[in-house]
Design an enzyme around this catalytic site. Structure first.
Site, short mmCIF file in Angstrom:
data_model
loop_
_atom_site.label_atom_id
_atom_site.label_comp_id
_atom_site.label_asym_id
_atom_site.label_seq_id
_atom_site.Cartn_x
_atom_site.Cartn_y
_atom_site.Cartn_z
N GLU A 17 0.83 -1.20 0.00
CA GLU A 17 0.00 0.00 0.00
C GLU A 17 0.87 1.26 0.00
O GLU A 17 0.53 2.26 -0.64
CB GLU A 17 -0.92 0.00 1.21
CG GLU A 17 -1.94 -1.13 1.24
CD GLU A 17 -1.40 -2.44 1.78
OE1 GLU A 17 -2.17 -3.40 1.91
OE2 GLU A 17 -0.18 -2.51 2.08
N ARG A 22 7.15 -14.49 0.74
CA ARG A 22 6.46 -13.27 1.17
C ARG A 22 7.17 -12.63 2.36
O ARG A 22 7.29 -11.42 2.45
CB ARG A 22 5.01 -13.62 1.52
CG ARG A 22 4.19 -12.47 2.08
CD ARG A 22 3.95 -11.40 1.07
NE ARG A 22 3.01 -10.41 1.54
CZ ARG A 22 2.87 -9.20 1.00
NH1 ARG A 22 3.63 -8.84 -0.01
NH2 ARG A 22 1.97 -8.36 1.46
N GLY A 50 12.00 -5.35 -0.58
CA GLY A 50 12.11 -4.16 -1.42
C GLY A 50 12.82 -4.34 -2.74
O GLY A 50 13.05 -3.36 -3.46
N ASN A 59 0.31 -8.89 -6.25
CA ASN A 59 0.35 -7.99 -7.40
C ASN A 59 1.07 -8.64 -8.58
O ASN A 59 2.26 -8.91 -8.52
CB ASN A 59 1.07 -6.70 -6.97
CG ASN A 59 0.94 -5.60 -8.01
OD1 ASN A 59 0.42 -5.82 -9.10
ND2 ASN A 59 1.41 -4.43 -7.67
#
Length: 484
Positions: free
Chosen positions: A108, A321, A362, A388
């Protein structure tokens, strides 16, 4: 593309008065009063549920504080800045207008950054405050936001923490990303006269069912009524918000901000490390299993084992993840006699190493550029909600994911891309189906190239102007009111 202009008011010609009273006309005149009465009753129920929620969060505050200490002990909260989660600031409030952007976590937050950059460039008179909830998001985003943005951890939604936060920062407006619908935040901001906007708005199927329950429905209706602007990420989400009684005039569309992946440039230090890995992979067949959850690694490793019998030069990149999961995968493989390269340890792909485990945060967007094929996890077991897929498509990967009923709120992204080009996203049902699909891609360069091209073109079509559209909506429908 800018926001749609409101339709001009239509002119109405005066109609002659009826010669005698009309019963139907009198009936219609009473309907607005009945509707107003129902709305007032619904609002009072919402206020009652909110008062109960506020009382509960006030009573549970000591336990929530203890929970924060426990999270800090486990390394899940910042060791020094954790008091910010109680509404205690660590930086001064700059005088002038202040716009607060809030995102729960990394995904987000990354979606918010392009809009924050727009605001920083086009409204230099506005101070920007950004908050996230998770420590992992802070570690990545702190180096990616503009230098003039104030970064704090978001307060927990207790009356004391939220009141302290709002009282200190006094934002003129709040932009909430996706689904952070916290009652003390929203009602507290509204009572202080602070404008509210919801960008990339979404509700998971589970959240929608829960909010639709008779006990919670009045509360969500109350919360949504406080927003001046709601920008859902799909038409299905817009319908969900309307069913929960979001004001129709507040709902506008811009596209999904998670398509705006090219707006975030990589850090200089990351580029060097990516280029080094690219050289190591230059003579290999490569595929990536990205954002996988616990249990999914067994599927991916099983596929890897099957493919290496046909393609001995194969390298599988596994990106869990959560970084800790990556370390655990590497340890299990090493116990079984496998040679594994772990990214956090800067390990090289020496001869005999065919598995590369990424246990860092990242870097995923840049890592996609190293692989012609990306399998997106969080989509192979019930109860997962997908991830995504646009990041892989933007990098030019052939994109594979699990079946539609496992990809959750990212199903709209799969549908949108497949509608533009059916080859853009391939959905598989499990290990055997995935192994067969990957084998076909590795064996036929033309099929692989067509899949890569389709994904890239679909992404380009969907990502075009999404940030501009979001900014125009925010500026036209929200900021003009907030800063007037």
């Amino acid at each position: 593309m800018g926001p749609e202009k409101p339709f001009p008011a239509q002119s109405h010609r005066a109609k002659p008065k009826p010669s005698k009273p009309c019963f139907k006309k009198r009936k219609r005149s009473r309907l607005p009063k009945q509707a107003e009465g129902k709305m007032a009753m619904a609002a009072s129920r919402g206020e009652l549920v909110y008062k109960i929620y506020r009382a509960l969060t006030y009573g549970l505050s000591p336990l929530l504080h203890l929970h924060l200490h426990w999270r800090k002990f486990r390394g899940l909260e910042h060791p020094l800045r954790w008091p910010e989660r109680l509404g205690r600031p660590s930086l001064p409030r700059t005088p002038g207008l202040l716009l607060w952007f809030h995102a729960v976590s990394l995904g987000e937050g990354m979606a918010a950054i392009p809009v924050i950059k727009c605001c920083s460039q086009l409204r230099p008179d506005v101070n920007i405050l950004m908050t996230t909830t998770t420590f992992s998001a802070f570690e990545v985003l702190k180096n990616r936001i503009p230098a003039n943005v104030i970064y704090q951890f978001a307060p927990i939604d207790t009356p004391s923490a939220m009141d302290a936060f709002l009282g200190y920062w006094k934002p003129n407006g709040i932009v909430i990303m996706e689904s952070e619908l916290w009652p003390n935040l929203i009602v507290g901001a509204s009572k202080c006269g602070i404008g509210l906007a919801l960008l990339n708005a979404r509700l998971s199927a589970k959240s929608f069912r829960n909010w639709s329950r008779p006990v919670l429905f009045p509360l969500i209706s109350l919360l949504l009524s406080k927003f001046s602007l709601i920008v859902p990420l799909s038409s299905v989400q817009a319908i969900h918000f309307q069913l929960l009684q979001a004001p129709p005039f507040s709902i506008n569309f811009s596209g999904d901000l998670k398509y705006a992946v090219d707006e975030c440039e990589p850090l200089v230090k990351d580029v060097g490390r990516i280029e080094d890995l690219q050289k190591q992979l230059s003579q290999k067949r490569v595929w990536m299993a990205a954002s996988i959850h616990r249990g999914e690694e067994e599927i991916m490793l099983g596929v890897h084992k099957g493919l290496t019998q046909t393609y001995p030069d194969l390298v599988t990149i596994i990106v869990p993840r959560h970084p800790q999961h990556g370390k655990e995968i590497a340890e299990e493989l090493q116990k079984g006699g496998k040679t594994v390269a772990l990214r956090s340890q800067h390990e090289k792909l020496i001869p005999g190493t065919s598995i590369y485990v990424v246990d860092t945060l990242g870097e995923l967007r840049q890592l996609y550029k190293l692989s012609p094929i990306a399998v997106i996890g969080g989509s192979f077991f019930p109860g997962l909600a997908g991830h995504n897929i646009s990041e892989a498509a933007a990098a030019g990967c052939a994109v594979l994911t699990g079946e539609s009923h496992h990809v959750g709120h990212f199903s709209h992204m799969v549908i949108e891309m497949q509608q533009l080009n059916p080859l853009s996203v391939m959905q598989v049902s499990g290990k055997l189906d995935l192994e067969k699909a990957l084998g076909k891609l590795f064996s036929d360069a033309k099929i692989l190239e067509s899949r890569q091209k389709a994904a890239k073109e679909a992404f380009n079509a969907l990502s075009s102007s999404v940030v501009t559209n979001a900014w125009n909506l925010l500026n036209f429908h929200f900021l003009r009111q907030v800063f007037s």
